[in-house]
Design an enzyme around this catalytic site. Structure first.
Site, PDB file in Angstrom:
ATOM      1  N   GLU A 191       5.354  -3.116 -13.130  1.00 11.76           N
ATOM      2  CA  GLU A 191       6.802  -3.399 -13.276  1.00 11.76           C
ATOM      3  C   GLU A 191       7.607  -2.116 -13.499  1.00 11.76           C
ATOM      4  O   GLU A 191       8.592  -2.099 -14.241  1.00 11.76           O
ATOM      5  CB  GLU A 191       7.040  -4.461 -14.345  1.00 11.76           C
ATOM      6  CG  GLU A 191       6.333  -5.751 -13.942  1.00 11.76           C
ATOM      7  CD  GLU A 191       6.884  -7.018 -14.540  1.00 11.76           C
ATOM      8  OE1 GLU A 191       8.050  -7.008 -14.952  1.00 11.76           O
ATOM      9  OE2 GLU A 191       6.137  -8.004 -14.559  1.00 11.76           O
TER      10      GLU A 191
ATOM     11  N   PRO B 119       0.820  -1.218   0.000  1.00 14.04           N
ATOM     12  CA  PRO B 119       0.000   0.000   0.000  1.00 14.04           C
ATOM     13  C   PRO B 119       0.857   1.274   0.000  1.00 14.04           C
ATOM     14  O   PRO B 119       0.512   2.258  -0.628  1.00 14.04           O
ATOM     15  CB  PRO B 119      -0.810  -0.126   1.294  1.00 14.04           C
ATOM     16  CG  PRO B 119      -0.896  -1.604   1.541  1.00 14.04           C
ATOM     17  CD  PRO B 119       0.367  -2.196   1.000  1.00 14.04           C
TER      18      PRO B 119
ATOM     19  N   GLY C  97      11.985  -8.586 -16.304  1.00 11.33           N
ATOM     20  CA  GLY C  97      10.525  -8.520 -16.390  1.00 11.33           C
ATOM     21  C   GLY C  97      10.057  -7.389 -17.297  1.00 11.33           C
ATOM     22  O   GLY C  97       9.061  -7.529 -18.022  1.00 11.33           O
TER      23      GLY C  97
ATOM     24  N   GLU D  35       7.591   6.811 -15.414  1.00 18.53           N
ATOM     25  CA  GLU D  35       8.486   7.749 -14.728  1.00 18.53           C
ATOM     26  C   GLU D  35       9.677   7.004 -14.122  1.00 18.53           C
ATOM     27  O   GLU D  35      10.817   7.489 -14.171  1.00 18.53           O
ATOM     28  CB  GLU D  35       7.708   8.512 -13.637  1.00 18.53           C
ATOM     29  CG  GLU D  35       6.646   9.478 -14.175  1.00 18.53           C
ATOM     30  CD  GLU D  35       5.382   8.797 -14.728  1.00 18.53           C
ATOM     31  OE1 GLU D  35       5.163   7.597 -14.457  1.00 18.53           O
ATOM     32  OE2 GLU D  35       4.619   9.471 -15.455  1.00 18.53           O
TER      33      GLU D  35
ATOM     34  N   GLN E 169      -7.000  10.315 -46.656  1.00 14.24           N
ATOM     35  CA  GLN E 169      -5.741  10.673 -45.992  1.00 14.24           C
ATOM     36  C   GLN E 169      -5.876  10.695 -44.456  1.00 14.24           C
ATOM     37  O   GLN E 169      -4.937  10.327 -43.739  1.00 14.24           O
ATOM     38  CB  GLN E 169      -5.266  12.043 -46.489  1.00 14.24           C
ATOM     39  CG  GLN E 169      -3.829  12.331 -46.110  1.00 14.24           C
ATOM     40  CD  GLN E 169      -3.387  13.698 -46.589  1.00 14.24           C
ATOM     41  OE1 GLN E 169      -3.860  14.721 -46.095  1.00 14.24           O
ATOM     42  NE2 GLN E 169      -2.506  13.729 -47.558  1.00 14.24           N
TER      43      GLN E 169
HETATM   44  N1  CAA Z   1      20.315  -4.340 -10.814  1.00 12.74           N
HETATM   45  C1  CAA Z   1      21.098  -4.586  -9.747  1.00 12.74           C
HETATM   46  N2  CAA Z   1      21.152  -3.778  -8.662  1.00 12.74           N
HETATM   47  C2  CAA Z   1      20.378  -2.676  -8.689  1.00 12.74           C
HETATM   48  C3  CAA Z   1      19.541  -2.362  -9.777  1.00 12.74           C
HETATM   49  C4  CAA Z   1      19.529  -3.263 -10.888  1.00 12.74           C
HETATM   50  N3  CAA Z   1      18.760  -3.053 -11.956  1.00 12.74           N
HETATM   51  N4  CAA Z   1      18.886  -1.209  -9.503  1.00 12.74           N
HETATM   52  C5  CAA Z   1      19.315  -0.803  -8.285  1.00 12.74           C
HETATM   53  N5  CAA Z   1      20.198  -1.701  -7.813  1.00 12.74           N
HETATM   54  C6  CAA Z   1      20.937  -1.645  -6.535  1.00 12.74           C
HETATM   55  C7  CAA Z   1      21.855  -0.428  -6.465  1.00 12.74           C
HETATM   56  O1  CAA Z   1      23.123  -0.703  -7.029  1.00 12.74           O
HETATM   57  C8  CAA Z   1      21.937  -0.171  -4.987  1.00 12.74           C
HETATM   58  O2  CAA Z   1      22.832  -1.077  -4.388  1.00 12.74           O
HETATM   59  P1  CAA Z   1      24.064  -0.598  -3.422  1.00 12.74           P
HETATM   60  O3  CAA Z   1      23.513   0.435  -2.489  1.00 12.74           O
HETATM   61  O4  CAA Z   1      24.521  -1.831  -2.759  1.00 12.74           O
HETATM   62  O5  CAA Z   1      25.063  -0.022  -4.356  1.00 12.74           O
HETATM   63  C9  CAA Z   1      20.565  -0.588  -4.495  1.00 12.74           C
HETATM   64  O6  CAA Z   1      20.017  -1.472  -5.474  1.00 12.74           O
HETATM   65  C10 CAA Z   1      19.641   0.583  -4.284  1.00 12.74           C
HETATM   66  O7  CAA Z   1      19.566   1.256  -5.517  1.00 12.74           O
HETATM   67  P2  CAA Z   1      19.020   2.745  -5.637  1.00 12.74           P
HETATM   68  O8  CAA Z   1      19.695   3.608  -4.624  1.00 12.74           O
HETATM   69  O9  CAA Z   1      19.102   3.104  -7.073  1.00 12.74           O
HETATM   70  O10 CAA Z   1      17.505   2.558  -5.152  1.00 12.74           O
HETATM   71  P3  CAA Z   1      16.316   3.576  -5.159  1.00 12.74           P
HETATM   72  O11 CAA Z   1      15.683   3.554  -3.843  1.00 12.74           O
HETATM   73  O12 CAA Z   1      16.737   4.885  -5.722  1.00 12.74           O
HETATM   74  O13 CAA Z   1      15.265   2.862  -6.165  1.00 12.74           O
HETATM   75  C11 CAA Z   1      14.292   2.306  -8.268  1.00 12.74           C
HETATM   76  C12 CAA Z   1      15.574   2.472  -7.445  1.00 12.74           C
HETATM   77  C13 CAA Z   1      14.781   2.002  -9.674  1.00 12.74           C
HETATM   78  C14 CAA Z   1      13.428   3.542  -8.283  1.00 12.74           C
HETATM   79  C15 CAA Z   1      13.481   1.091  -7.713  1.00 12.74           C
HETATM   80  O14 CAA Z   1      12.938   1.403  -6.444  1.00 12.74           O
HETATM   81  C16 CAA Z   1      12.360   0.653  -8.628  1.00 12.74           C
HETATM   82  O15 CAA Z   1      12.610  -0.045  -9.609  1.00 12.74           O
HETATM   83  N6  CAA Z   1      11.080   1.028  -8.315  1.00 12.74           N
HETATM   84  C17 CAA Z   1       9.948   0.525  -9.054  1.00 12.74           C
HETATM   85  C18 CAA Z   1       9.437  -0.755  -8.450  1.00 12.74           C
HETATM   86  C19 CAA Z   1       8.681  -1.598  -9.443  1.00 12.74           C
HETATM   87  O16 CAA Z   1       9.071  -1.741 -10.603  1.00 12.74           O
HETATM   88  N7  CAA Z   1       7.616  -2.230  -8.966  1.00 12.74           N
HETATM   89  C20 CAA Z   1       6.885  -3.131  -9.791  1.00 12.74           C
HETATM   90  C21 CAA Z   1       6.120  -4.085  -8.927  1.00 12.74           C
HETATM   91  S1  CAA Z   1       6.204  -5.726  -9.487  1.00 12.74           S
HETATM   92  C22 CAA Z   1       4.966  -5.899 -10.647  1.00 12.74           C
HETATM   93  O17 CAA Z   1       4.385  -4.938 -11.114  1.00 12.74           O
HETATM   94  C23 CAA Z   1       4.752  -7.293 -11.083  1.00 12.74           C
HETATM   95  C24 CAA Z   1       3.397  -7.612 -11.553  1.00 12.74           C
HETATM   96  O18 CAA Z   1       2.651  -8.236 -10.845  1.00 12.74           O
HETATM   97  C25 CAA Z   1       2.999  -7.279 -12.946  1.00 12.74           C
END
Ligand code: CAA
Length: 385
Positions: free
Chosen positions: A364, A129, A243, A368, A280
């Site tokens: 996913e 949530p 994904g 943004e 067109q």
């Molecule tokens: N691969 C590997 N490691 C990664 C990574 C990646 N793609 N992205 C981030 N990391 C790591 C970073 O290296 C960092 O590690 P360290 O601190 O050890 O160096 C750690 O993760 C934290 O990274 P950030 O500081 O970049 O994290 P953030 O808080 O700024 O968030 C974000 C990054 C990209 C915004 C992430 O929060 C995100 O992807 N948010 C969206 C979530 C999402 O996609 N949700 C979908 C839900 S699932 C779904 O929808 C499935 C379904 O049912 C259809």
């Protein structure tokens, strides 16, 4: 050098998926959407066709195919039925890929073998949530009790929420460590303390099985943790990078399906003495659809190709999802316009594709979030990844 020429095997997979979508899914898709009915028979047939574990190694019961074959199949299924294609995407690219890449051998034998064949369906439980885009804000807790974790919390908008036998649950074990204190746990749906909320009544992908899941003092054995202690957030990020290629392929399929229906209609329907495709106003819409959807296809195929060739694909997958989902939204709206009054009623399918398109800009990772992922990679100085 990227070579998108498709092999005979890849073309055969695409053709099989197209045939399946047209003959099995299409006849019932309107009713299932209207009734929000989970597609038991159709999913069973998808499993029999091998669509639920396409990329998994055959030794675990999968199809052993490449990512290119997978996106080709997903595109064809998504032209018709996105409640089925999201199940396919989550099971293949989040659940199976997550377990195969990061799970232990015991976890693979116990869970992946059943998930890859479709005997079991999996769910990926990250969103909460108050933790959507900001995925580090997990309130679900997995407290270390020695030989097990005690899991408590609520997960929202979970695809395959009720039909799944296995959940991959992301939960906070040590808040002081922020994202490094998060774990990924394999939870069986029938364990005591797991309960499923009502099905969500959604704008699109209405037959898809979307639920809230509650975990109340669920005992999860330590051996069900994926990877090392604290690996859960990185697990989720890595798995989501793959994904997003799947959701990009879904968005591509939605756009391409709407385009195919628009073209067929515009070539047949006459107004002012000739087919509307020759006016067109409509011809230019078809030209835009053809061009922008092909551009989306190239981005989707590029990301799959990079994955298949062991190149870093996170940015490519986000670019494909960002662009393909925008095209899905734009061109399904245009398809409804091309079909006019027919486009606005359920029988002609494009109104459903228009409703289904929107979620591809949300789940996913919203559009943004994709821009955040892409721009962070640019700022790091990477040219192409
Ligand atoms: N691969 C590997 N490691 C990664 C990574 C990646 N793609 N992205 C981030 N990391 C790591 C970073 O290296 C960092 O590690 P360290 O601190 O050890 O160096 C750690 O993760 C934290 O990274 P950030 O500081 O970049 O994290 P953030 O808080 O700024 O968030 C974000 C990054 C990209 C915004 C992430 O929060 C995100 O992807 N948010 C969206 C979530 C999402 O996609 N949700 C979908 C839900 S699932 C779904 O929808 C499935 C379904 O049912 C259809």
């Amino acid at each position: 050098m990227i070579d998108f020429s498709l092999t005979e095997e890849q073309l055969a997979v695409k053709e099989a998926a197209r045939e399946f979508a047209q003959s099995v899914l299409l006849p019932t898709v309107i009713d299932r959407d209207r009734e929000m009915r989970w597609s038991t028979d159709e999913i069973k047939q998808m499993a029999e066709m091998g669509f639920l574990g396409m990329m998994v190694d055959p030794k675990y019961g999968g199809g052993g195919m490449d990512a290119m074959s997978y996106v080709l199949a997903l595109e064809e299924i998504s032209k018709v039925d996105n409640s089925c294609s999201v199940l396919m995407s989550v099971n293949n690219s989040l659940v199976c890929a997550g377990l195969e890449t990061y799970g232990s051998e015991e976890q693979k034998q116990k869970y992946l073998t059943k998930l890859a064949t479709g005997e079991w369906i999996g769910a990926f439980c990250l969103s909460e949530p108050e933790a959507g885009s900001d995925a580090t804000m997990q309130r679900t807790t997995a407290v270390d009790m020695g030989d097990h974790y005690l899991l408590n919390g609520t997960k929202n908008w979970i695809t395959n929420g009720n039909c799944s036998s296995v959940h991959l649950v992301i939960a906070q074990s040590d808040k002081s460590q922020r994202h490094r204190g998060i774990n990924a746990l394999i939870v069986e749906a029938d364990w005591p303390g797991v309960s499923i909320g009502a099905k969500e009544d959604k704008l699109g992908i209405r037959a898809s099985d979307t639920h809230t899941i509650m975990y109340n003092d669920v005992k999860v054995p330590k051996e069900n943790r994926i990877g090392d202690d604290g690996f859960g957030f990185k697990f989720a990020m890595k798995v989501l990078a793959g994904g997003r290629i799947g959701i990009a392929a879904q968005a591509l399929g939605i756009a391409a399906g709407a385009y195919e229906l628009s073209k067929t209609y515009a070539l047949e329907r006459e107004a002012f003495g000739k087919p509307i495709a020759q006016h067109q106003a409509i011809a230019f819409k078809l030209a835009d659809m053809d061009t922008f959807i092909e551009a989306a296809r190239l981005l989707v195929y590029r990301s799959a190709w990079m994955k298949d060739h062991d190149q870093a694909y996170t940015r490519a997958g986000s670019m494909a999802k960002l662009y393909a989902s925008a095209q899905a939204m734009r061109h399904t709206v245009e398809a409804v316009q091309v079909l006019g009054g027919y486009g606005y009623v359920k029988e002609y399918h494009v109104e459903r594709l228009m409703r289904d398109a929107k979620i591809t800009q949300i789940y996913e990772g919203t559009s943004e979030i994709q821009k955040l992922v892409i721009s962070r990679d640019i700022v790091k100085g990477n040219l192409y990844s």
